[in-house]
Design a protein around this motif. Structure first.
Motif, mmCIF file in Angstrom:
data_model
loop_
_atom_site.group_PDB
_atom_site.id
_atom_site.type_symbol
_atom_site.label_atom_id
_atom_site.label_comp_id
_atom_site.label_asym_id
_atom_site.label_seq_id
_atom_site.Cartn_x
_atom_site.Cartn_y
_atom_site.Cartn_z
ATOM 1 N N ASP A 22 0.807 -1.214 0.000
ATOM 2 C CA ASP A 22 0.000 0.000 0.000
ATOM 3 C C ASP A 22 0.843 1.267 0.000
ATOM 4 N N ASN A 188 -2.834 -4.044 8.327
ATOM 5 C CA ASN A 188 -3.046 -4.400 6.915
ATOM 6 C C ASN A 188 -4.366 -5.145 6.708
ATOM 7 N N ASP A 211 -3.125 0.287 8.146
ATOM 8 C CA ASP A 211 -1.800 0.140 7.563
ATOM 9 C C ASP A 211 -0.962 -0.825 8.397
#
Length: 332
Positions: A22, A188, A211
């Motif tokens: 990402d 994630n 994240d």
């Protein structure tokens, strides 16, 4: 999207990445989009000026006071469930009649269930809770208790007629996510908040992503699910606007489908604009056949749950062209 003399300056992040990578992102600055109408006086008079009274029509409005949930029915690997009754304050009767369609919950356990067993996997209830304005209120509580399969979820599906005329739509509601959501998601990971799909399996979806440090952020995309693995048409992230966890927040979404540059995807949280994307937006001839008005669907580990209250559906911006209703702030 109709022209109303507004000037927009939009900055979005556009992504071409997998969830495992990402950090591959690009920043696209779209500059200013000006509706040049000064030389078209008659057209301007017809369309009207930018204001909160330009003519959006309220299609549905309801809290959950005085309503009840029906018994699950029609079960296989999921069951159906209805919200029953009329809102005593607004007079609107469930289900919302949007584009000549109805609505109901899909209790999607993703494993064989009956009306008696589906509640072990997915569950709805109308609860009396402290609401968005610290008042006691009736709110819709939805929970994934156990995952029966990878697709376990609880959408309230609006199911428009695929032969009726479909145009712009605006949806808002107050929502409270569980306090331990980040612990349940982990790094994630993902949590779907709102989505719709077309008959060709083209999808518009809002996520909360986490994240690698388990920090949440907003992600909006359109994609194609018709051939197995999702193929992204367009995606954007917002890591600036706060993702409220364990507290009520106002969620607003508007879209205008188009194959041209006037397509638009707009969302706001507590009056802060999260996304305002202009450009082609799933503008094919395939009609929308499912709108997930509310949704609990996520990675990580169960339970996953939320509360929802004060739903509104309009055929355009009810507070003005691109004006978040909560803050009455102009989009810049």
């Amino acid at each position: 999207m109709s022209s109303r003399g507004a000037v927009w300056s939009i900055e979005v992040e556009c992504f071409g990445h997998s969830r495992e990578d990402d950090e591959m992102l690009c920043l696209r600055k779209n500059g200013s989009i000006r509706d040049i109408i000064l030389s078209f006086g008659l057209l301007f008079l017809f369309l009207g000026s930018t204001s909160s009274t330009y003519g959006a029509e309220l299609l549905f409005k309801s809290s959950f006071a005085g309503l009840q949930l029906g018994k699950p029915y029609g079960c296989a690997t999921s069951c159906w469930q209805d919200i029953e009754g009329s809102d005593p304050a607004t007079g609107y009767t469930w289900a919302p009649q949007i584009w000549q369609g109805g609505g109901r919950f899909q209790l999607l356990a993703d494993t064989p269930v009956t009306p008696e067993t589906v509640g072990a996997y997915v569950f709805n209830e109308i609860q009396s809770v402290s609401g968005p304005r610290n008042q006691q209120t009736a709110a819709l509580y939805s929970e994934i208790r156990e995952r029966g399969g990878g697709a376990t979820q609880i959408p309230y599906l609006l199911m428009p007629s695929t032969t009726a005329a479909q145009a712009n739509l605006y949806v808002s509601y107050w929502i409270k996510l569980q306090p331990d959501l980040l612990a349940r998601l982990g790094p994630n990971s993902w949590r779907a908040l709102f989505e719709w799909k077309t008959t060709e399996q083209h999808r518009f979806i809002t996520y909360i992503y986490t994240d690698r440090l388990n920090k949440p952020y907003w992600f909006l995309k359109t994609d194609d699910l018709s051939s197995g693995a999702a193929k992204t048409f367009w995606g954007a992230a917002n890591r600036t606007v706060l993702v409220p966890i364990g507290e009520w927040f106002k969620f607003e979404v508007f879209w205008h489908r188009s194959a041209q540059d006037d397509g638009r995807a707009w969302q706001a949280v507590n009056g802060q604009v999260v996304f305002d994307h202009f450009g082609p937006l799933l503008g094919g001839n395939d009609p929308i056949d499912r709108i997930m008005l509310t949704q609990v669907y996520a990675g990580g580990t169960p339970p996953k749950y939320q509360w929802v209250d004060d739903i509104e559906i309009w055929d355009g911006f009810p507070c003005g062209d691109g004006v978040p209703c909560e803050a009455r702030a102009t989009v810049h």
